[in-house]
Design a protein around this motif. Structure first.
Motif: not given
Length: 205
Positions: A47-52, A75-79, A113-124
């Motif tokens: 994965r490109p370093a600048d794309q999480a 191991l991150r959650r996606l919506r 179409l949108r894919v959100d990667l969430l942090g440990d606190d549930g924020a995008v």
């Protein structure tokens, strides 16, 4: 199982197919594995370093389910959303790959179409977006010589992959004129007929 090479996404600008000139250089292709259970990424560049998070593949199951895959921080959650309505939630595997099936009830039509990667606190923490056209369940059953348009695809890139020359994109455009209002604008999720290469055209080169 069948393996397929797919050009990787090239960002929003790549949603428009160039009519002249070659497309810019891009990273190595993604290898997708086609199985009865769906489409998964079998091999891809890191994965490109600048794309999480990335959105790499869009396909349909035999039952008409929308199947999407990509890469992200492990191991991150996606919506996943279509026009701001959540249609799926999943976790990224330890190897940094993710895949999921979205709602089968998603009506045919055009979506963002949108894919959100969430942090440990549930924020995008990061997101990726792409235009998407949901085909009908009947149209989503692929016949021989058909493809599903992927994020980052252009008519030029499809023609270059199929015929060895991007300038032959007009062959694909003419075969799908009823589905393409503007040859410079195609959408992931669309299903196109891709005619076999013309041997006579190859012989003339």
């Amino acid at each position: 199982d069948v393996s397929v090479l797919l050009a990787p996404p090239r960002g929003d600008a790549a949603d428009r197919a160039p009519q002249t000139g070659a497309p810019p250089p891009q990273e190595a292709p993604i290898v997708a594995q086609l199985r009865p259970s769906g489409v998964t990424i079998a091999q891809a560049q890191p994965r490109p370093a600048d794309q999480a998070v990335t959105l790499d593949l869009v396909s349909y199951s035999d039952e008409g389910w929308l199947e999407i895959s990509g890469r992200a921080e492990a191991l991150r959650r996606l919506r996943i959303y279509a026009n701001a309505v959540m249609i799926a939630e999943t976790w990224v595997a330890a190897d940094g790959r993710w895949s999921t099936r979205a709602a089968a009830g998603l009506a045919p039509g055009d979506y963002r179409l949108r894919v959100d990667l969430l942090g440990d606190d549930g924020a995008v923490r990061s997101r990726v977006e792409s235009p998407f056209r949901r085909e009908s369940v009947e149209a989503a059953t692929l016949a021989a010589g058909q493809i599903v348009v992927q994020p980052g695809d252009t008519l030029w890139a499809i023609a270059e992959n199929r015929y060895g020359e991007g300038v032959r994109y007009s062959v694909i455009y003419q075969a799908n004129a009823a589905r393409i209002r503007d040859p410079d604008l195609i959408y992931p999720g669309q299903i196109f007929a891709v005619p076999d290469p013309d041997p006579s055209a190859d012989a003339q080169r």
